[in-house]
Design an enzyme around this catalytic site. Structure first.
Site, mmCIF file in Angstrom:
data_model
loop_
_atom_site.group_PDB
_atom_site.id
_atom_site.type_symbol
_atom_site.label_atom_id
_atom_site.label_comp_id
_atom_site.label_asym_id
_atom_site.label_seq_id
_atom_site.Cartn_x
_atom_site.Cartn_y
_atom_site.Cartn_z
ATOM 1 N N SER A 139 36.067 -12.780 -19.728
ATOM 2 C CA SER A 139 35.999 -14.234 -19.865
ATOM 3 C C SER A 139 37.152 -14.780 -20.687
ATOM 4 C CB SER A 139 34.674 -14.638 -20.515
ATOM 5 O OG SER A 139 34.552 -16.048 -20.566
ATOM 6 N N GLY A 144 29.573 -18.402 -27.382
ATOM 7 C CA GLY A 144 28.707 -19.069 -28.345
ATOM 8 C C GLY A 144 29.360 -20.210 -29.095
ATOM 9 N N SER A 145 30.326 -20.890 -28.460
ATOM 10 C CA SER A 145 31.022 -21.976 -29.160
ATOM 11 C C SER A 145 30.784 -23.329 -28.500
ATOM 12 C CB SER A 145 32.523 -21.682 -29.221
ATOM 13 O OG SER A 145 33.029 -21.531 -27.909
ATOM 14 N N GLY A 146 29.818 -23.403 -27.588
ATOM 15 C CA GLY A 146 29.480 -24.678 -26.964
ATOM 16 C C GLY A 146 30.312 -25.019 -25.741
ATOM 17 N N LEU A 147 31.030 -24.042 -25.187
ATOM 18 C CA LEU A 147 31.868 -24.304 -24.009
ATOM 19 C C LEU A 147 31.238 -23.782 -22.718
ATOM 20 C CD1 LEU A 147 35.431 -23.572 -25.460
ATOM 21 C CD2 LEU A 147 34.213 -25.749 -25.332
ATOM 22 N N GLY A 148 29.934 -23.531 -22.746
ATOM 23 C CA GLY A 148 29.233 -23.166 -21.512
ATOM 24 C C GLY A 148 29.489 -21.752 -21.039
ATOM 25 N N SER A 150 27.666 -19.018 -21.324
ATOM 26 C CA SER A 150 26.519 -18.345 -20.691
ATOM 27 C C SER A 150 26.273 -18.899 -19.290
ATOM 28 C CB SER A 150 25.250 -18.490 -21.544
ATOM 29 O OG SER A 150 24.793 -19.823 -21.554
ATOM 30 N N GLU A 196 20.062 -18.839 -16.779
ATOM 31 C CA GLU A 196 20.184 -19.649 -17.997
ATOM 32 C C GLU A 196 18.844 -19.791 -18.721
ATOM 33 O OE1 GLU A 196 23.116 -22.496 -19.316
ATOM 34 O OE2 GLU A 196 23.010 -20.354 -19.621
ATOM 35 N N ASP A 207 25.067 -27.446 -17.838
ATOM 36 C CA ASP A 207 26.193 -26.498 -17.928
ATOM 37 C C ASP A 207 26.404 -25.745 -16.619
ATOM 38 O OD1 ASP A 207 26.088 -27.366 -20.521
ATOM 39 O OD2 ASP A 207 26.161 -25.378 -21.428
#
Length: 387
Positions: A139, A144-148, A150, A196, A207
């Protein structure tokens, strides 16, 4: 040996985070940072030679996991695969999958990977049963930084699994990256949403929808409207690397709203207006430098107002304020994206901004220990490629 690759983008929230929980409109967009999945199904193993394995390699983390098909069958029971009908993972099945994940040697510091590995097992076995195969994942997105990250993981997984099933039909003779048709994207998106749910419990579905379809979406109370930018938007994403608890931040906004109902209702109404105006502005024609600049100045003002309202909600953070100060020094506009309390900050990079200024901003932010990523906003969604 059939093999397919899939890539699905991450996302940013341009406007409306937190307020959307309270009925306001929000705008989200795909960015050109992707989760990459390659998947192959192995040929049947001759009798007496074992039954192969179902393998998962997380390339960036240097981790690999595998299960024999017989172990998966023993753990989960007989497989019933209907790729054309997405299946929710029942609480009972989640427990069975968790037992299979626990057998793997996941380092203690990476135990948060368990839910993603569980989503992988559910999607794989629901679409391909217990056939032997290998999945490799890498990736561009910080996790885990809020950029989708997962959601793009689930979209790329679902797409690659469906591409080697009979649920979607693709002309494999075409070279290069291919887009799926609307119905097939809907199917991928619904499967990705099931993944998700395993990772996040009660995700909004925003997302994975942005990741599957790309471009931008405007959403409010479960209603999604696809929108397209009339001209490219460039952003600098600054990852403060400050972890945050999204549930706690969401709860904090709700508590503030219950303490100050009238004031916070006005804040949420203002955010709703900003999101709607942003959506209109993004779609407005930009035919020359003057109209492009006017459009970008309007977007900057809306971002600045949205950030002020996020501060009113109590979700800013010292690290976010540092980014705002640095970018303001160079007359650039920034706002947090996602939950706040750390995480990532967006800075609009105007079309006519010199690369020398961008480089100075990046150097100053990185000297504070932040990670900077230059991205294009509102681009392509999921794509697949056969090799």
């Amino acid at each position: 040996m059939a093999e397919v690759r899939a890539r699905a983008p991450g996302k940013i929230i341009l406007s409306g985070e937190h307020a959307v929980v309270h009925g306001s409109t929000a705008v989200a967009a795909a960015i050109n940072l992707f989760t990459h999945v390659s998947f192959r199904l192995d040929p049947p193993v001759p009798p007496g030679n074992g039954d192969g394995s179902v393998g998962l390699e997380l390339k960036d983390l240097g981790l690999a996991f595998s299960w024999s098909p017989s172990r998966l069958k023993e753990g989960l029971g007989d497989a019933v695969t209907v790729p054309s009908t997405p299946v929710s993972c029942s609480p009972e099945r989640i427990k069975l999958i968790a037992a299979l994940v626990e057998e793997q040697d996941i380092p203690e510091a990476k135990i948060w990977l368990s839910s993603g590995i569980s989503a992988f097992i559910h999607l794989y076995t629901s679409i391909h049963g217990y056939k032997a195969g290998k999945v490799v994942i890498s990736s561009d997105l910080p996790l885990g930084s809020g950029l989708g990250s997962s959601a793009s993981f689930c979209v790329a997984l679902a797409a690659s699994f469906l591409a080697l099933s009979d649920a979607i039909t693709i002309d494999k003779s075409q070279g290069g990256w291919l887009r799926l048709c609307e119905n097939e994207l809907q199917l991928v998106n619904r499967w990705a949403f099931e993944g998700e749910k395993i990772i996040h419990g009660k995700p909004s579905g925003i997302d994975n929808t942005v990741s599957a379809f790309g471009n931008m979406i405007q959403f409010r109370l479960g209603e999604l409207i696809h929108i397209e930018s009339s001209a490219p938007l460039r952003m600098l994403i600054t990852n403060t690397k400050v972890g945050r608890n999204t549930k706690a931040l969401v709860a904090g906004v709700s508590e503030r709203a219950s303490r100050h109902p009238d004031a916070m209702a006005a804040v949420f109404t203002a955010v709703n207006s900003i999101s709607k105006e942003l959506s209109t502005t993004i779609q407005s024609p930009a035919l020359d430098d003057i109209s492009v600049t006017a459009r970008e100045e309007k977007i900057e003002e809306l971002m600045e107002m949205n950030q002020g309202l996020l501060q009113c909600m109590g979700v800013s953070h010292a690290s976010i304020e540092t980014v705002l100060r640095v970018t303001m020094k160079y007359k650039l506009t920034s706002k947090l994206t996602g939950a706040g309390g750390g995480g990532c900050v967006l800075t609009l990079l105007p079309t006519l901004l010199s690369s020398a200024i961008t480089d100075k901003v990046v150097a100053e932010l990185e000297s504070s220990g932040f990670q900077c990523l230059k991205v294009e906003v509102g681009g392509e969604g999921l794509q697949i490629c056969f090799s």
